[in-house]
Scaffold this active site. Structure first.
Site, short mmCIF file in Angstrom:
data_model
loop_
_atom_site.label_atom_id
_atom_site.label_comp_id
_atom_site.label_asym_id
_atom_site.label_seq_id
_atom_site.Cartn_x
_atom_site.Cartn_y
_atom_site.Cartn_z
N ASP A 90 -36.56 11.17 -32.27
CA ASP A 90 -37.93 11.48 -31.83
C ASP A 90 -38.88 10.28 -32.00
O ASP A 90 -38.70 9.47 -32.90
CB ASP A 90 -38.46 12.68 -32.64
N HIS A 111 -38.32 5.54 -23.86
CA HIS A 111 -36.99 6.14 -23.72
C HIS A 111 -35.92 5.06 -23.50
O HIS A 111 -34.80 5.17 -23.99
CB HIS A 111 -36.97 7.16 -22.59
N LEU A 124 -14.76 8.02 -33.53
CA LEU A 124 -16.00 8.79 -33.66
C LEU A 124 -16.13 9.84 -32.56
O LEU A 124 -15.89 9.54 -31.39
CB LEU A 124 -17.20 7.82 -33.57
C1 IPE Z 1 -37.03 17.38 -29.78
O1 IPE Z 1 -38.13 16.57 -29.70
C2 IPE Z 1 -36.09 17.09 -28.65
C3 IPE Z 1 -35.52 15.76 -28.58
C4 IPE Z 1 -35.70 14.78 -29.43
C5 IPE Z 1 -34.67 15.53 -27.47
P1 IPE Z 1 -39.50 17.03 -29.03
O2 IPE Z 1 -40.38 15.84 -29.03
O3 IPE Z 1 -39.22 17.66 -27.72
O4 IPE Z 1 -40.00 18.14 -30.04
P2 IPE Z 1 -41.46 18.73 -30.29
O5 IPE Z 1 -42.00 19.14 -28.96
O6 IPE Z 1 -42.28 17.62 -30.90
O7 IPE Z 1 -41.25 19.84 -31.25
C1 IPE Z 2 -37.81 11.86 -28.08
O1 IPE Z 2 -39.00 11.16 -27.96
C2 IPE Z 2 -36.99 11.86 -26.81
C3 IPE Z 2 -37.05 13.09 -26.04
C4 IPE Z 2 -37.61 14.20 -26.39
C5 IPE Z 2 -36.39 13.07 -24.75
P1 IPE Z 2 -40.31 11.85 -27.41
O2 IPE Z 2 -40.35 11.63 -25.93
O3 IPE Z 2 -40.39 13.24 -27.84
O4 IPE Z 2 -41.44 10.97 -28.10
P2 IPE Z 2 -42.80 11.51 -28.69
O5 IPE Z 2 -42.47 12.59 -29.66
O6 IPE Z 2 -43.60 12.01 -27.54
O7 IPE Z 2 -43.41 10.31 -29.34
MG MG Z 3 -41.16 14.12 -29.49
#
Ligand code: IPE
Ligand code: IPE
Ligand code: MG
Length: 245
Positions: free
Chosen positions: A23, A40, A134
């Site tokens: 995240d 990303h 792995l």
């Molecule tokens: C969880 O992260 C999903 C992934 C990392 C793929 P999100 O960014 O979607 O989660 P919330 O919305 O902060 O809970």
């Molecule tokens: C995690 O990073 C990746 C996915 C959920 C695909 P985020 O895109 O959720 O990044 P933040 O949380 O908005 O910073």
């Molecule tokens: Mg996120």
């Protein structure tokens, strides 16, 4: 606190299965005045580093949350970008997975995945199916609640058809209907970006998983962070409801 550790000093009591919520890609990009997608792209690089680190450390199972069933609610451009990114890495990274003896698995629902992407996923999964190193498990279009409901539906179907006697249903049999069937439960959970929640990830499987939350944004995650997390995990006592020895 962590003191610099050579990987060999981690050897005893390695977590067999590590589950990560990658995240913070969006916030990493925003902090640099970049588009979320750039975050990303860098997140994918961090994942490659982490896979390499897991191989070097001798981790057996690594599961990463790449796209949740709720992430469809993001702007169309971001969703599209994430699909393209996954396909790109599956196609350009497949040879390396094979070379590193990595077995790729997918946990997620195929229903909304475009045929082209599905083809790339199936190809990568099939071509690495016999690898013995792995096990890299990508959670994509994954949601734990949907997974549990689907398992309940499959079990009910079997009971209805007489293939399963209701009285025989237990946790083990129920869990055999999950997308994670065949994977051990995670020992260590890591979530980056200073967010303290599960976001619908492996709710059943993580009943006794040790959890570590880091402030680091995912694109900045390094091998050292993984080593530190493992080192902290190794200092914890897992009791599973029992009392200390
Ligand atoms: C969880 O992260 C999903 C992934 C990392 C793929 P999100 O960014 O979607 O989660 P919330 O919305 O902060 O809970
Ligand atoms: C995690 O990073 C990746 C996915 C959920 C695909 P985020 O895109 O959720 O990044 P933040 O949380 O908005 O910073
Ligand atoms: Mg996120």
């Amino acid at each position: 606190m962590y003191s610099p550790n050579t990987p060999s000093s981690l050897d005893a009591n390695l977590p067999r299965h590590i589950a990560i919520v990658m995240d913070g890609n969006g916030r990493w990009a925003k902090a640099r005045g970049l588009e979320r997608l750039k975050g990303h792209y860098e997140g994918a690089e961090a994942l490659k580093r982490t896979i390499q680190a897991a191989v070097e450390l001798g981790i057996q199972y690594l599961t990463v949350y790449a796209f949740s069933t709720e992430n469809w609610h993001r702007p169309e451009e971001e969703v599209k970008g994430l699909m393209v990114l996954l396909r790109h890495h599956l196609e350009t990274g497949l040879d390396e997975l094979i070379e590193k003896n990595i077995q790729l698995k997918f946990i997620g629902f195929y229903d909304r995945i475009e045929p082209d992407l599905k083809k790339s996923i199936d190809k990568a999964v099939n071509k690495t199916a016999h690898n013995t190193g792995l096990v890299l498990c990508i959670a994509f279009n994954y949601g734990a609640r949907a997974e549990i409901v689907e398992a309940a539906r499959q079990v009910s179907e079997k009971v209805k058809k007489g293939e399963l006697i209701l009285e025989d249903l237990n946790e083990k049999i129920f869990a055999e209907h999950f997308l994670t069937q065949g994977l051990p439960d995670p020992d260590l959970f890591i979530r980056t970006s200073g967010v303290y929640r599960l976001s619908n990830y492996l709710l059943w499987q993580m009943a006794y998983t040790e959890m570590i939350f880091l402030d680091t944004q995912w694109p900045d995650f390094k091998k050292e962070d993984l080593i530190n997390a493992i080192s902290e995990y190794q200092q914890r006592e897992r009791r599973f409801g029992k009392i200390s020895a």
